[in-house]
Design an enzyme around this catalytic site. Structure first.
Site, mmCIF file in Angstrom:
data_model
loop_
_atom_site.group_PDB
_atom_site.id
_atom_site.type_symbol
_atom_site.label_atom_id
_atom_site.label_comp_id
_atom_site.label_asym_id
_atom_site.label_seq_id
_atom_site.Cartn_x
_atom_site.Cartn_y
_atom_site.Cartn_z
ATOM 1 N N ILE A 65 -18.842 21.131 -72.949
ATOM 2 C CA ILE A 65 -19.260 21.992 -71.819
ATOM 3 C C ILE A 65 -20.110 23.086 -72.080
ATOM 4 C CG2 ILE A 65 -18.060 23.365 -69.897
ATOM 5 C CD1 ILE A 65 -17.674 20.325 -69.666
ATOM 6 N N GLY A 66 -20.071 23.230 -73.414
ATOM 7 C CA GLY A 66 -21.272 24.165 -73.894
ATOM 8 C C GLY A 66 -20.710 24.900 -75.195
ATOM 9 N N GLU A 114 -14.266 32.820 -56.714
ATOM 10 C CA GLU A 114 -13.787 34.056 -56.930
ATOM 11 C C GLU A 114 -13.951 35.083 -55.800
ATOM 12 O OE1 GLU A 114 -12.931 35.047 -60.699
ATOM 13 O OE2 GLU A 114 -13.596 37.156 -60.491
ATOM 14 N N CYS A 139 -14.067 25.924 -63.502
ATOM 15 C CA CYS A 139 -12.905 25.809 -63.773
ATOM 16 C C CYS A 139 -11.843 27.140 -63.411
ATOM 17 C CB CYS A 139 -13.031 25.742 -65.451
ATOM 18 S SG CYS A 139 -13.637 27.290 -66.059
ATOM 19 N N HIS A 173 -7.238 24.252 -73.212
ATOM 20 C CA HIS A 173 -6.371 25.407 -73.291
ATOM 21 C C HIS A 173 -4.988 25.249 -74.386
ATOM 22 C CE1 HIS A 173 -8.150 25.351 -69.352
ATOM 23 N NE2 HIS A 173 -8.543 26.598 -69.853
ATOM 24 N N CYS A 227 -13.270 22.355 -70.298
ATOM 25 C CA CYS A 227 -13.834 23.748 -70.524
ATOM 26 C C CYS A 227 -14.659 23.985 -71.890
ATOM 27 C CB CYS A 227 -13.057 24.812 -70.205
ATOM 28 S SG CYS A 227 -13.725 26.496 -69.781
HETATM 29 N N1 GLN Z 1 -20.546 26.900 -70.900
HETATM 30 C C1 GLN Z 1 -19.305 27.708 -71.016
HETATM 31 C C2 GLN Z 1 -18.535 27.593 -72.409
HETATM 32 O O1 GLN Z 1 -18.500 26.320 -72.625
HETATM 33 C C3 GLN Z 1 -18.587 27.457 -69.803
HETATM 34 C C4 GLN Z 1 -17.216 28.460 -69.977
HETATM 35 C C5 GLN Z 1 -16.448 28.620 -68.781
HETATM 36 O O2 GLN Z 1 -16.403 27.643 -67.781
HETATM 37 N N2 GLN Z 1 -15.768 29.491 -68.671
HETATM 38 O O3 GLN Z 1 -17.947 28.226 -72.831
HETATM 39 ZN ZN ZN Z 2 -14.778 26.216 -67.954
#
Ligand code: GLN
Ligand code: ZN
Length: 709
Positions: free
Chosen positions: A388-389, A562, A599, A650, A682
């Site tokens: 995800i990054g 949000e 997320c 998590h 995430c």
């Molecule tokens: N690209 C972000 C990461 O990987 C996304 C974080 C998130 O969605 N909160 O940290």
């Molecule tokens: Zn995320």
């Protein structure tokens, strides 16, 4: 002459120097005792009380918590019975912690009380009852409404309120928060609320009830039927409250707590307007108290000590402590400190937004046509794997940032270190056999603040921390002027990463909605204009990716839901600009594949809106919403590609290959293979490298197993 008083509530409990975070985390680490923790929390509470006492006539006590007030309420009424502080914290964090979710449409997260195993026997826990005057409680309706696992709401409510009645009878005056009163409620629920409060108020206690975040639809019943002493209304974010009071009036024997100072944004109150409103409201009741409109913990403690803001901006801001002073100004009908705020003007930005046409929000090719084009360019295998990054923010990564900030290393050395982290991350991903790579985000301490520090028109704060949940804090920035991008923000790092590999590297941006949700937004221009200014800045960044050979870009929108208003009737207006801002951001070359990621939130109910975001691929958290989200996507005409998180990041647990195969097989029953990606839930920022590598390996193997079956 009416004697107007001031009252404030919800002051931030974080401590002037984040003491709450520091002592609690020290306790968790075993470095201080339970007594030290108690003393520390007490000190913070004392300082909150002093700040109140210096500024306003009245305020609640018992606003402090070891972790979360919803949990405290659950304990107070007998749903949980922790015997020690350690037991208490087990409910907050770790393997068996309660689920956490957003508190209304704010970025505060509460622990969700779970009634599914409860025997129905409510009993108040004497050890958890406050011993101070005018204590704060979450009201019974809000408490149950935000809990889960309740089969018969009315039964539970009616037995719970007897406990409330007894609990409250020991006090002269109490403060009760009932923000759930602003939700869309059915007539039977309003009827039940009346029943609830007839019971709760069956004692000699003076009960003041506070509603906030939006307006109350059934104001007449609230004001005339509930046997409480006072009612708090939000006249800032509750759009219709003022008009409604003017039309239905206000009960002569009740106190009106008039919420005239915004608890959710940092701009100075328009005291002239507030005094005007106060004058009009005074015609209906002479029992009137000036208060904040919603709790103040969505704001940093004080503006004092913010040294990097321009003088002009500083003069127009007001954090929690300054809001207390404003309450006094309103009471004294003094509006000398207020002047109209107009943010920095940028003609180029204004023209660009002003000239936007409908076409600018619509891509030239639709998702199916884009797919054909992109497949040829990318040539990806079936069920591509990606992350995800972010990668683990190791000690070295954090030290590099700290050393640079403190001037211990120069820019050259800092950048060289970042390159080293990128090289390491790329090497690991290549070796494990990931298909689409990321650079790891080692240059970012925070996915929003990083962009705020690079965009014109946004200022970051030095000490403006607020709590997101538990001891987790963050520092919102202030969007105060026209937003523009004067130079590339992320290109160097991503281009460097791409130069090291033949596999595609994803560009990585945070979307406009998330930037706005986690910051304070200017109010001198319409909100959609702010969104489009940010969107155009991000669009420029994406165009530049194209020029340096980046073939795909991920625009993160974890906070997409949000800012959604609480009541349904306000949703369309919100989604209109939120969706358009994403589509404007990503309306670049159709050859660039657009990813998004979401997320932290229940997205099941808004899949239709998500599908209006014109991305090519989305990765979405599903470990907490489980299978529901898959089914939700099944119900719509979803032509895009999707990666459901097969690995819950998590927790430090390493998901086995078999665990992931199971989730994959289940998802593939619903989503065609050709549309599916494999990825974690995430970013991996909070994880360590050891478990990250293992889990990535298992992910790649799980993919092979599914392919060969
Ligand atoms: N690209 C972000 C990461 O990987 C996304 C974080 C998130 O969605 N909160 O940290
Ligand atoms: Zn995320």
């Amino acid at each position: 002459m009416v004697n107007i008083k001031t009252y404030a509530y919800g002051f931030p409990r974080i401590g002037k120097n984040r003491e709450y975070k520091k002592i609690t985390e020290k306790f968790w680490a075993g470095k201080i005792t339970k007594e030290d923790l108690g003393k520390g929390l007490h000190e913070i509470e004392k300082s909150m009380k002093n700040t109140y006492a210096e500024n306003v006539d009245g305020y609640p006590t018992n606003e402090m918590t070891m972790y979360d007030k919803m949990l405290d309420t659950a304990i107070m009424v007998g749903l949980y019975n922790p015997n020690t502080d350690d037991d208490y914290f087990k409910l907050c964090r770790g393997e068996n912690a309660l689920e956490m979710t957003k508190w209304f449409n704010t970025n505060y997260h509460y622990l969700v009380p779970d009634f599914s195993k409860f025997n129905g026997d409510f009993k108040y826990n004497i050890n958890y009852l406050p011993t101070t005057e005018n204590p704060h409680f979450i009201g019974p309706f809000t408490f149950l409404k935000l809990s889960k696992g309740i089969d018969n709401f009315e039964d539970y409510a009616l037995s719970l309120v007897k406990v409330y009645r007894d609990m409250l009878s020991g006090y002269d005056t109490v403060h009760i928060d009932e923000p759930a009163f602003v939700m869309d409620l059915k007539p039977v629920e309003v009827f039940l609320i009346k029943k609830i409060y007839d019971i709760v108020c069956d004692n000699n206690t003076t009960i003041n009830l506070f509603t906030y975040y939006e307006d109350v639809d059934w104001l007449r019943n609230l004001v005339y039927d509930l046997p409480v002493n006072g009612v708090g209304l939000d006249f800032v974010n509750g759009k219709n409250n003022f008009r409604n009071v003017i039309s239905v009036g206000f009960s002569k024997d009740k106190t009106l707590f008039a919420g005239l100072v915004d608890g959710r944004n940092v701009w100075r109150t328009n005291t002239r307007d507030a005094v005007n409103k106060l004058n009009k409201l005074s015609k209906f009741t002479d029992k009137i108290v000036v208060t904040n409109a919603g709790p103040l913990y969505h704001l940093p403690i004080t503006l004092k000590g913010e040294t990097h803001l321009s003088h002009f901006l500083y003069q127009h801001l007001s954090f929690a402590t300054e809001k207390l002073e404003e309450l006094n100004d309103i009471k004294n009908k003094d509006h000398s400190k207020f002047s109209v705020y107009v943010g920095d003007w940028n003609n180029k930005v204004k023209d660009r937004v002003g000239n936007l046409k409908d076409d600018d929000f619509v891509k030239s090719l639709d998702v199916t046509e884009r797919r054909k084009l992109q497949d040829k360019i990318l040539n990806l295998p079936e069920l591509p794997t990606t992350t995800i990054g972010s990668f683990p923010q190791t000690k070295d990564v954090r030290l590099n940032r700290l050393d640079y900030k403190k001037g211990r290393i120069d820019t050259l050395e800092y950048n060289e270190n970042i390159r080293k982290f990128i090289r390491e991350a790329l090497y690991i991903q290549e070796k494990i056999g990931m298909d689409v790579l990321v650079h790891g985000e080692s240059e970012r301490s925070d996915m929003v603040e990083y962009f705020c520090q690079r965009l014109d028109g946004i200022s970051s704060l030095d000490n403006g921390w607020i709590i997101s949940y538990g001891t987790r804090v963050y520092r919102p920035s202030i969007i105060h002027g026209d937003v523009s991008r004067s130079k590339p923000m992320t290109i160097n790092e991503i281009a460097y990463a791409q130069s090291l590999t033949d596999k595609p590297v994803k560009g990585m941006l945070t979307g406009a909605v998330t930037i706005m949700a986690w910051d304070y937004v200017r109010k001198d221009i319409p909100i959609d204009q702010v969104a489009y200014q940010i969107a155009l800045s991000l669009q420029d960044e994406i165009r530049e990716y194209g020029k340096v050979g980046i073939k795909m870009v991920q625009v993160d929108e974890p906070a997409f839901r949000e800012m959604m208003p609480i009541k349904k009737r306000y949703h369309n207006e919100y989604f209109d600009w939120a969706i358009k801002s994403f589509n404007l951001t990503t309306n670049t070359n159709p050859r660039t594949q657009i990813h998004s990621h979401m997320c932290y939130s229940e997205f099941n109910e808004i899949v239709e809106q998500i599908n209006k975001l014109d991305f090519d691929v989305i990765s979405i958290e599903c470990s907490r919403s489980g299978g529901e989200i898959i089914e939700a996507f099944e119900k719509i005409d979803f032509k895009r590609q999707i990666g459901l998180g097969v690995w819950d990041i998590h927790s430090p647990a390493i998901p086995s290959k078999d665990d992931m195969v199971k989730i994959l097989k289940r998802a593939l029953k619903v989503i065609p293979r050709s549309q599916f990606w494999i990825n974690p839930d995430c970013g991996l920022k909070t994880r360590g490298w050891k478990e990250t590598k293992e889990s990535m390996k298992n992910m790649v193997e799980a993919r092979l197993e599914v392919l060969n079956n």
